[in-house]
Design a protein around this motif. Structure first.
Motif: not given
Length: 216
Positions: A74-78
């Motif tokens: 879930d890299v996009d969460a950052f």
């Protein structure tokens, strides 16, 4: 975890000044692996920021492998999405910090690496539980410290280059200045130059070993 400043020994009979928090952090970093520091809580909270500030870039990068988000997809969460409204992004960002950063054992190392080697402003992301705007503010406030840390990160490469230059100088002197074709009086002078060059090379090696924790 007990605070570093609380762990300082009292002023002894010899009158020595007790070590500072930076002194203690430097000693910890020099004797413990990133995994050991993370496992004992020295890479979170106020003490974590002090400890991370004494770590070198490769140690900080090694610590990132231990992060709460190291195995997430879930890299996009950052990161903020293109054209994402402030309210929506701030809510997502708070969720990310609560889910990953708040319980991360290396949050301080993550933040330190982001401050020391920042992305372009438009590419900033949540790091160590700190928002993009707060990262920019801290980078500005801590500019002198971060400059010094980057210089220390580069020091081993600079020292290695100096040692290589010194070694080449020794070889060049040995090859061209003390052969039988050189006049005896010049050979004596060149021997002195060679001894000086060898001494300088030895000193560079000693300084490097001390800086990297090896016995000189």
């Amino acid at each position: 975890m007990t605070s570093m400043t609380a762990d300082r020994p009292p002023l002894g009979a010899t009158g020595h000044i007790p070590p500072t928090a930076d002194d203690i952090a430097r000693a910890l970093v020099g004797t413990h692996s990133p995994a050991a520091l993370a496992g004992t809580g020295y890479l979170t909270g106020p003490d974590g920021h002090t400890t991370a500030g004494q770590m070198r870039e490769h140690q900080l990068s090694e610590a990132l492998l231990l992060g709460s988000c190291s195995t997430t997809n879930d890299v996009d969460a950052f990161y903020r999405r293109d054209q994402e409204p402030d309210e929506e992004w701030h809510a997502r960002r708070d969720d990310t910090i609560a889910k990953y950063c708040a319980r991360c054992p290396i949050a301080a190392a993550c933040l330190e690496l982001a401050l020391r080697y920042p992305e372009a402003p438009e590419d900033l992301a949540v790091r160590g539980g700190v928002s993009e705007e707060n990262q920019l503010a801290r980078a500005d406030t801590e500019a002198d410290r971060l400059d010094a840390a980057r210089a220390q990160d580069l020091a081993p490469s600079a020292q290695r280059a100096k040692r290589m230059d010194a070694a080449l100088q020794v070889l060049e002197l040995a090859r061209s200045h003390i052969g039988l074709s050189v006049k005896p009086e010049d050979r004596t002078k060149n021997h002195a130059k060679l001894r000086t060059a060898v001494s300088e090379l030895d000193q560079l090696r000693t300084d490097h070993r001390r800086a990297t924790g090896w016995a000189a």
